[in-house]
Design a protein around this motif. Structure first.
Motif, PDB file in Angstrom:
ATOM      1  N   PHE A 186       0.815  -1.226   0.000  1.00 41.44           N
ATOM      2  CA  PHE A 186       0.000   0.000   0.000  1.00 41.44           C
ATOM      3  C   PHE A 186       0.846   1.273   0.000  1.00 41.44           C
ATOM      4  CE2 PHE A 186      -3.170  -2.951   1.824  1.00 41.44           C
ATOM      5  CZ  PHE A 186      -4.261  -2.640   1.043  1.00 41.44           C
ATOM      6  N   ARG A 187       1.822   1.315   0.906  1.00 43.77           N
ATOM      7  CA  ARG A 187       2.604   2.553   1.072  1.00 43.77           C
ATOM      8  C   ARG A 187       3.992   2.382   0.471  1.00 43.77           C
ATOM      9  NH1 ARG A 187      -0.977   5.497   1.172  1.00 43.77           N
ATOM     10  NH2 ARG A 187      -2.749   4.620   2.229  1.00 43.77           N
ATOM     11  N   PRO A 188       4.594   3.460   0.005  1.00 48.26           N
ATOM     12  CA  PRO A 188       5.925   3.346  -0.609  1.00 48.26           C
ATOM     13  C   PRO A 188       7.042   3.197   0.416  1.00 48.26           C
ATOM     14  CG  PRO A 188       5.184   5.641  -0.612  1.00 48.26           C
ATOM     15  CD  PRO A 188       4.064   4.839  -0.015  1.00 48.26           C
ATOM     16  N   GLN A 244      -1.081  -0.893  -4.515  1.00 47.88           N
ATOM     17  CA  GLN A 244      -0.441   0.359  -4.082  1.00 47.88           C
ATOM     18  C   GLN A 244      -1.476   1.484  -4.043  1.00 47.88           C
ATOM     19  OE1 GLN A 244       3.812  -0.345  -6.172  1.00 47.88           O
ATOM     20  NE2 GLN A 244       2.082  -0.263  -7.516  1.00 47.88           N
ATOM     21  N   CYS A 245      -1.331   2.367  -3.073  1.00 44.63           N
ATOM     22  CA  CYS A 245      -2.328   3.431  -2.887  1.00 44.63           C
ATOM     23  C   CYS A 245      -2.230   4.450  -4.017  1.00 44.63           C
ATOM     24  CB  CYS A 245      -2.086   4.128  -1.552  1.00 44.63           C
ATOM     25  SG  CYS A 245      -3.134   5.574  -1.341  1.00 44.63           S
ATOM     26  N   ILE A 246      -3.262   4.513  -4.839  1.00 37.81           N
ATOM     27  CA  ILE A 246      -3.221   5.444  -5.969  1.00 37.81           C
ATOM     28  C   ILE A 246      -3.304   6.892  -5.502  1.00 37.81           C
ATOM     29  CG2 ILE A 246      -5.683   5.637  -6.567  1.00 37.81           C
ATOM     30  CD1 ILE A 246      -4.669   4.980  -9.518  1.00 37.81           C
ATOM     31  N   PHE A 247      -3.796   7.074  -4.278  1.00 40.89           N
ATOM     32  CA  PHE A 247      -3.911   8.431  -3.748  1.00 40.89           C
ATOM     33  C   PHE A 247      -2.538   9.048  -3.442  1.00 40.89           C
ATOM     34  CE2 PHE A 247      -6.359  11.754  -1.657  1.00 40.89           C
ATOM     35  CZ  PHE A 247      -7.437  11.789  -2.503  1.00 40.89           C
ATOM     36  N   GLU A 248      -1.526   8.189  -3.308  1.00 41.82           N
ATOM     37  CA  GLU A 248      -0.169   8.725  -3.155  1.00 41.82           C
ATOM     38  C   GLU A 248       0.185   9.558  -4.393  1.00 41.82           C
ATOM     39  OE1 GLU A 248       2.223   8.399  -0.761  1.00 41.82           O
ATOM     40  OE2 GLU A 248       1.344   6.924   0.595  1.00 41.82           O
ATOM     41  N   PRO A 390     -14.506   5.105   2.870  1.00 45.63           N
ATOM     42  CA  PRO A 390     -13.369   5.419   3.748  1.00 45.63           C
ATOM     43  C   PRO A 390     -12.137   4.584   3.410  1.00 45.63           C
ATOM     44  CG  PRO A 390     -15.002   4.090   4.913  1.00 45.63           C
ATOM     45  CD  PRO A 390     -15.580   4.371   3.561  1.00 45.63           C
ATOM     46  N   CYS A 391     -10.997   5.043   3.889  1.00 51.28           N
ATOM     47  CA  CYS A 391      -9.745   4.302   3.706  1.00 51.28           C
ATOM     48  C   CYS A 391      -9.390   3.620   5.018  1.00 51.28           C
ATOM     49  CB  CYS A 391      -8.626   5.262   3.303  1.00 51.28           C
ATOM     50  SG  CYS A 391      -7.012   4.455   3.249  1.00 51.28           S
ATOM     51  N   PHE A 392      -9.025   2.355   4.963  1.00 56.35           N
ATOM     52  CA  PHE A 392      -8.590   1.631   6.160  1.00 56.35           C
ATOM     53  C   PHE A 392      -7.086   1.396   6.155  1.00 56.35           C
ATOM     54  CE2 PHE A 392     -13.043   0.308   5.476  1.00 56.35           C
ATOM     55  CZ  PHE A 392     -13.573   0.775   6.673  1.00 56.35           C
ATOM     56  N   TYR A 393      -6.394   2.029   5.216  1.00 55.08           N
ATOM     57  CA  TYR A 393      -4.980   1.697   5.023  1.00 55.08           C
ATOM     58  C   TYR A 393      -4.038   2.870   5.276  1.00 55.08           C
ATOM     59  CZ  TYR A 393      -7.554  -2.013   2.703  1.00 55.08           C
ATOM     60  OH  TYR A 393      -8.445  -3.013   2.425  1.00 55.08           O
ATOM     61  N   GLY A 394      -4.487   3.798   6.121  1.00 52.93           N
ATOM     62  CA  GLY A 394      -3.532   4.814   6.553  1.00 52.93           C
ATOM     63  C   GLY A 394      -3.824   6.233   6.121  1.00 52.93           C
ATOM     64  N   ILE A 395      -4.888   6.447   5.366  1.00 53.68           N
ATOM     65  CA  ILE A 395      -5.257   7.814   4.995  1.00 53.68           C
ATOM     66  C   ILE A 395      -6.485   8.204   5.810  1.00 53.68           C
ATOM     67  CG2 ILE A 395      -5.958   9.365   3.134  1.00 53.68           C
ATOM     68  CD1 ILE A 395      -3.120   8.177   2.835  1.00 53.68           C
ATOM     69  N   ASP A 396      -6.405   9.338   6.459  1.00 57.40           N
ATOM     70  CA  ASP A 396      -7.439   9.712   7.415  1.00 57.40           C
ATOM     71  C   ASP A 396      -8.568  10.492   6.744  1.00 57.40           C
ATOM     72  OD1 ASP A 396      -8.720   9.834   9.768  1.00 57.40           O
ATOM     73  OD2 ASP A 396      -7.470  11.377  10.653  1.00 57.40           O
ATOM     74  N   PHE A 441      -2.962  -1.265  -8.327  1.00 51.83           N
ATOM     75  CA  PHE A 441      -3.304  -0.156  -7.431  1.00 51.83           C
ATOM     76  C   PHE A 441      -4.590  -0.405  -6.661  1.00 51.83           C
ATOM     77  CE2 PHE A 441      -0.288   1.716 -10.261  1.00 51.83           C
ATOM     78  CZ  PHE A 441       0.437   2.551  -9.414  1.00 51.83           C
ATOM     79  N   CYS A 442      -4.600   0.092  -5.425  1.00 49.85           N
ATOM     80  CA  CYS A 442      -5.825   0.111  -4.628  1.00 49.85           C
ATOM     81  C   CYS A 442      -6.656   1.300  -5.088  1.00 49.85           C
ATOM     82  CB  CYS A 442      -5.477   0.271  -3.151  1.00 49.85           C
ATOM     83  SG  CYS A 442      -6.931   0.523  -2.108  1.00 49.85           S
ATOM     84  N   THR A 443      -7.947   1.066  -5.308  1.00 46.20           N
ATOM     85  CA  THR A 443      -8.856   2.159  -5.681  1.00 46.20           C
ATOM     86  C   THR A 443     -10.102   2.102  -4.788  1.00 46.20           C
ATOM     87  OG1 THR A 443      -9.759   0.713  -7.409  1.00 46.20           O
ATOM     88  CG2 THR A 443      -8.099   2.297  -8.101  1.00 46.20           C
ATOM     89  N   ALA A 444      -9.950   1.541  -3.585  1.00 41.11           N
ATOM     90  CA  ALA A 444     -11.110   1.247  -2.737  1.00 41.11           C
ATOM     91  C   ALA A 444     -11.911   2.484  -2.343  1.00 41.11           C
ATOM     92  CB  ALA A 444     -10.643   0.507  -1.484  1.00 41.11           C
ATOM     93  N   CYS A 445     -11.245   3.631  -2.161  1.00 39.48           N
ATOM     94  CA  CYS A 445     -12.011   4.815  -1.733  1.00 39.48           C
ATOM     95  C   CYS A 445     -12.908   5.338  -2.853  1.00 39.48           C
ATOM     96  CB  CYS A 445     -11.093   5.901  -1.190  1.00 39.48           C
ATOM     97  SG  CYS A 445      -9.676   6.253  -2.216  1.00 39.48           S
ATOM     98  N   PHE A 446     -12.685   4.866  -4.074  1.00 37.05           N
ATOM     99  CA  PHE A 446     -13.540   5.268  -5.196  1.00 37.05           C
ATOM    100  C   PHE A 446     -14.617   4.230  -5.503  1.00 37.05           C
ATOM    101  CE2 PHE A 446      -9.160   6.787  -6.103  1.00 37.05           C
ATOM    102  CZ  PHE A 446      -9.377   8.108  -5.797  1.00 37.05           C
TER     103      PHE A 446
HETATM  104  S1  SF4 Z   1      -8.619   3.303  -0.031  1.00 35.41           S
HETATM  105 FE1  SF4 Z   1      -7.914   5.052  -1.292  1.00 35.41          FE
HETATM  106  S2  SF4 Z   1      -6.569   6.244   0.049  1.00 35.41           S
HETATM  107 FE2  SF4 Z   1      -6.827   4.198   0.981  1.00 35.41          FE
HETATM  108  S3  SF4 Z   1      -5.110   2.954   0.230  1.00 35.41           S
HETATM  109 FE3  SF4 Z   1      -6.816   2.613  -1.161  1.00 35.41          FE
HETATM  110  S4  SF4 Z   1      -6.521   4.167  -2.785  1.00 35.41           S
HETATM  111 FE4  SF4 Z   1      -5.263   4.780  -1.048  1.00 35.41          FE
END
Ligand code: SF4
Length: 466
Positions: A186-188, A244-248, A390-396, A441-446
């Motif tokens: 998820f995180r770099p 990987q978190c696309i929001f990064e 919501p994000c459960f992987y470290g983004i508030d 990439f993770c796109t869960a928040c979308f």
């Molecule tokens: S849910 Fe969104 S912000 Fe959280 S890791 Fe996935 S892409 Fe990143």
């Protein structure tokens, strides 16, 4: 970057066997400051195994001065900048965490969020563990101490095998620096090399600042063990779908960093190009909401041949210590951080490029200042799809109810923030802009498709309950 309604996660750094380990860690934390403005810290373990540590609330220059830095001596150091995703904003939760056990000393700096931390904490407390903080990262330390393995990396691996969620970590012992990325990635986290010493950093901008060469990224699910003997790679975890978190790319990472195999600047520019290709409209100028919208706005302008102008100027001296003023003064608070340039904007049809909309209130306030500056029409273009989960992987991100795209349709959001048109990139368009490895990439928040099992009770309120 000083976010108004998006909170950031954390940044980690580590270096082994360097004369100036503390000074370099201090510098590196400066370059990672955008990943967390709430607290920061440095932990040092000298060659005799003695730990010294300093943590504090606030920005790196608030927490460290010459005397503090001189009090930390040793050739091995890790550092951390934090914004809370679990645990309160209090000093005892500032990282790195350190423990001195009769058999070993260890310090840990964690970026991410353990989604099963609540359950693990309860299990550990039942077995007699006493927690000092409300941080999920402390769970890893307790598990590590309980392990019967001899080597510190084996203890860490055993501990992490019980942990779900996201973690990019730097872990320091008397003679080893260990970097680990969760199996989803998820995180770099990257590896660098300076003056015959290996370093670990959340982003390559930290390597650039201290003059370290970029070696490579730590791979998802990889543990790298750095010691006097060199660097060793272990792949102890079951393989998972890389997420990987696309929001990064969209917002969090610095544009001068390279993460997940690509330049953040280039990806942001391509997001803007994609917006111009699929969401074009006639206008006089393209502007951005600085700073994270700048690079996509440049891409939009290039592709559309509409000139880019700086329509808003950010005040870089407003940090987390800014106190929200009374209601009567509140209208001024938006302009303290971002002030429109009237001579650029007056009478113009403007395309405004923004990275994302979370609650909508901050965006609405910014639009209001543009209207007051005399713009004729505002067409807002967003470099990602609506954030609905919501994000459960470290983004508030706030709760689902507070996410505006979860409550309102796109035309309703346009009406709420008072723009003449509003369009977002679709998921497909966003992934087109990312290009290579688009399925990693993770796109869960979308789209709500979470790569891991989501444990219901992951909120800080539960972690903090006593
Ligand atoms: S849910 Fe969104 S912000 Fe959280 S890791 Fe996935 S892409 Fe990143």
């Amino acid at each position: 970057m000083y976010p108004l309604d998006k909170k950031e996660n954390c940044g980690v750094f580590g270096i082994l066997g360097h004369e100036n380990a503390v000074g370099l860690t201090y510098l590196a934390l400066y370059s990672l400051q955008h990943r967390g403005e709430e607290s920061c810290g440095i932990a040092v373990i000298n060659d005799e195994g003695k730990i010294s540590q300093h943590t504090g609330m606030g920005l790196v220059p608030d927490v460290f001065n010459k005397d503090v830095l001189e009090s930390l001596s040793g050739r091995n150091a890790i550092g951390h900048v934090r914004y809370s995703t679990t645990g309160s904003s209090i000093l005892k939760n500032a990282q790195p965490f350190v423990i001195s056990h009769h058999k070993f000393s260890v310090s840990i700096a964690h970026n991410g969020n353990l989604t099963n931390a609540v359950k693990l904490k309860r299990d550990l407390e039942t077995k007699g563990s006493i927690f000092q903080t409300t941080m999920d990262s402390e769970v890893v330390l307790h598990l590590l101490v309980r392990s019967k393995k001899k080597e510190i990396e084996d203890r860490l691996i055993e501990a992490l095998k019980d942990c779900d969620g996201s973690y990019s970590m730097a872990v320091l012992s008397e003679d080893k620096l260990i970097g680990v990325r969760d199996p989803y990635g998820f995180r770099p986290l990257c590896i660098g090399y300076k003056d015959k010493s290996y370093v670990l950093a959340s982003e390559t901008c930290a390597l650039d600042l201290i003059g370290a060469d970029f070696i490579r990224e730590v791979l998802p699910g990889e543990v790298v063990v750095i010691s006097k003997e060199g660097i060793r790679s272990i792949r102890p975890f079951p393989k998972r779908c890389t997420s990987q978190c696309i929001f990064e790319y969209i917002y969090f990472a610095r544009p001068d960093s390279s993460i997940f195999g690509d330049s953040v600047y280039d990806v942001r520019e391509r997001l803007g190009i994609e917006l111009a290709k699929h969401h074009s409209i006639k206008a006089d100028i393209v502007i951005s909401i600085p700073d994270s919208g700048n690079y996509a706005a440049v891409g939009y302008a290039k592709e559309s041949c509409i000139p880019f102008e700086f329509g808003m100027i950010r005040n870089h001296y407003v940090g987390r210590t800014f106190i929200q003023p009374s209601q009567a003064m509140r209208s001024h608070s938006v302009k303290i951080k971002l002030n429109p340039i009237k001579s650029v904007l007056r009478g113009k049809n403007v395309i405004v490029v923004e990275d994302s909309i979370v609650r909508g209130t901050t965006t609405g306030s910014r639009i209001k200042t543009l209207i007051e500056a005399g713009v004729k029409k505002i067409h807002m273009r967003i470099t990602c799809p609506p954030i609905k989960f919501p994000c459960f992987y470290g983004i508030d991100f706030p709760s689902r109810k507070e996410l505006i795209a979860n409550e309102l349709s796109i035309p309703e959001i346009a009406e709420f923030i008072k723009v003449d048109s509003l369009e977002y990139l679709t998921l497909e368009e966003m992934l087109n802009a990312v290009g290579k490895n688009r399925d990693k990439f993770c796109t869960a928040c979308f789209n709500g498709v979470y790569p891991t099992k989501v444990h219901k009770k992951t909120s800080k309120s539960v972690l903090e309950e006593k």
